[in-house]
Design a protein around this motif. Structure first.
Motif, short mmCIF file in Angstrom:
data_model
loop_
_atom_site.label_atom_id
_atom_site.label_comp_id
_atom_site.label_asym_id
_atom_site.label_seq_id
_atom_site.Cartn_x
_atom_site.Cartn_y
_atom_site.Cartn_z
N ALA A 265 8.73 12.63 -7.49
CA ALA A 265 8.75 13.30 -8.79
C ALA A 265 9.43 12.46 -9.87
O ALA A 265 9.04 12.51 -11.03
CB ALA A 265 9.46 14.65 -8.66
N ARG A 266 10.45 11.69 -9.48
CA ARG A 266 11.29 11.04 -10.50
C ARG A 266 11.04 9.55 -10.70
O ARG A 266 11.54 8.98 -11.67
CB ARG A 266 12.77 11.23 -10.15
CG ARG A 266 13.29 12.63 -10.43
CD ARG A 266 14.79 12.67 -10.22
NE ARG A 266 15.34 13.99 -10.44
CZ ARG A 266 15.94 14.39 -11.55
NH1 ARG A 266 16.07 13.54 -12.54
NH2 ARG A 266 16.41 15.61 -11.66
N THR A 267 10.33 8.91 -9.79
CA THR A 267 10.20 7.45 -9.89
C THR A 267 8.75 7.03 -10.07
O THR A 267 7.83 7.85 -9.98
CB THR A 267 10.78 6.76 -8.65
OG1 THR A 267 9.85 6.87 -7.55
CG2 THR A 267 12.11 7.38 -8.23
N SER A 268 8.59 5.73 -10.26
CA SER A 268 7.25 5.17 -10.48
C SER A 268 6.63 4.62 -9.21
O SER A 268 5.51 4.10 -9.25
CB SER A 268 7.34 4.04 -11.52
OG SER A 268 8.08 2.95 -10.99
N LEU A 269 7.32 4.72 -8.07
CA LEU A 269 6.84 4.01 -6.88
C LEU A 269 5.44 4.40 -6.45
O LEU A 269 4.64 3.55 -6.06
CB LEU A 269 7.83 4.22 -5.72
CG LEU A 269 9.20 3.54 -5.87
CD1 LEU A 269 10.01 3.71 -4.60
CD2 LEU A 269 9.06 2.06 -6.22
N GLY B 124 0.82 -1.20 0.00
CA GLY B 124 0.00 0.00 0.00
C GLY B 124 0.85 1.25 0.00
O GLY B 124 2.05 1.22 0.28
N VAL B 125 0.23 2.36 -0.37
CA VAL B 125 0.85 3.69 -0.34
C VAL B 125 -0.01 4.57 0.54
O VAL B 125 -1.22 4.70 0.31
CB VAL B 125 0.96 4.30 -1.75
CG1 VAL B 125 1.63 5.67 -1.68
CG2 VAL B 125 1.75 3.37 -2.68
N GLU B 126 0.59 5.16 1.57
CA GLU B 126 -0.15 5.94 2.56
C GLU B 126 0.28 7.40 2.54
O GLU B 126 1.48 7.69 2.57
CB GLU B 126 0.09 5.37 3.96
CG GLU B 126 -0.61 6.13 5.08
CD GLU B 126 -0.18 5.67 6.45
OE1 GLU B 126 -0.66 6.25 7.44
OE2 GLU B 126 0.64 4.73 6.54
N ALA C 21 17.32 -1.09 -2.00
CA ALA C 21 16.87 -0.61 -3.30
C ALA C 21 15.56 -1.30 -3.65
O ALA C 21 15.47 -2.53 -3.65
CB ALA C 21 17.91 -0.90 -4.37
N VAL C 22 14.55 -0.49 -3.93
CA VAL C 22 13.23 -1.00 -4.31
C VAL C 22 12.98 -0.60 -5.75
O VAL C 22 12.78 0.58 -6.06
CB VAL C 22 12.12 -0.43 -3.39
CG1 VAL C 22 10.75 -0.94 -3.82
CG2 VAL C 22 12.40 -0.79 -1.93
N SER C 23 13.05 -1.59 -6.64
CA SER C 23 12.96 -1.32 -8.08
C SER C 23 13.90 -0.19 -8.49
O SER C 23 13.55 0.68 -9.27
CB SER C 23 11.52 -1.03 -8.51
OG SER C 23 10.77 -2.23 -8.56
N GLY C 24 15.11 -0.25 -7.94
CA GLY C 24 16.15 0.70 -8.32
C GLY C 24 16.20 1.97 -7.53
O GLY C 24 17.08 2.80 -7.75
#
Length: 215
Positions: A68-72, A14-16, A42-45
């Motif tokens: 801003a820069r990643t897909s997480l 989840g994302v909180e 490192a989580v997906s880079g």
């Protein structure tokens, strides 16, 4: 420092949204028990700090730059992520130098088997690279895609293509992605430094400089 050799995959739980921060929960059955509060992973880079560890789950706060820069933060619960612990000093460097500092996200164009129908075929991965990263792409150079250390087999000016061996396809989150998926990209730090050197202003010793500095 990381090497881009993925140790295991995990799952976003989840994302909180929290006051002043955004927090993700990651299920990591293989690696969470090896983590201590404050360790890097490192989580997906993306290099993150493990918090509130209760194996097999850990949490991590995302800085504004990471958002801003990643897909997480675009990932939904259940999404697979690649996991790697930092490389201890003195250990063999099996991949390439990966900092976990994602430069931006690319878009997966295609991921297709080189030999359709074969049981253990290699795969061909094509990623569209955002414009601000294209200057760092070099054929036969290194790139981290979703944290995976890979070699650029082809570069056409807008997209990189890389060969994926069966082990990498199965052991990472690549097999869960579909065309259009955002992927985290980190350019080779050595290429970054090399390009920075070429852009550095050259110093010219002149009579005016000598006079101005008391010579």
């Amino acid at each position: 420092m990381f090497t881009g050799l993925i140790e295991a995959t995990g799952k976003i739980l989840g994302v909180e949204e929290r006051q002043g921060a955004r927090r993700i929960a990651v299920e990591a059955p293989v690696l969470a028990e090896r983590l201590k509060e404050g360790d890097s992973i490192a989580v997906s880079g993306v290099c993150l700090t493990a918090l509130d560890i209760a194996a097999p789950v850990f949490y991590a706060d995302l800085a504004a730059e990471t958002i801003a820069r990643t897909s997480l933060t675009a990932l939904e619960a259940g999404a697979a992520v690649n996991l790697e612990l930092p490389t201890p000093a003195g250990s063999p460097l099996g991949g390439h130098v990966v900092q976990g500092h994602v430069d931006g996200t690319g878009i997966l164009r295609t991921l297709r088997p080189l030999t359709p129908g074969a049981e253990n075929t290699d795969w061909w991965l094509e990623i569209e690279v955002p414009e601000h990263l294209r200057g760092y792409m070099v054929e036969k150079g290194s790139i981290a895609i979703e944290g995976i250390s890979l070699t650029i087999a082809r570069w056409d000016g807008t997209a990189v293509s890389v060969a994926i061996i069966p082990h990498t396809y199965v052991a990472t989150n690549l097999h869960t992605l579909t065309p259009g998926s955002p992927v985290n990209l980190e350019a080779d730090v050595l290429i970054k430094h090399a390009l920075q050197k070429t852009k550095a202003p050259t110093f010219e010793l002149t009579v005016d400089y000598l006079i101005a500095n008391g010579y």
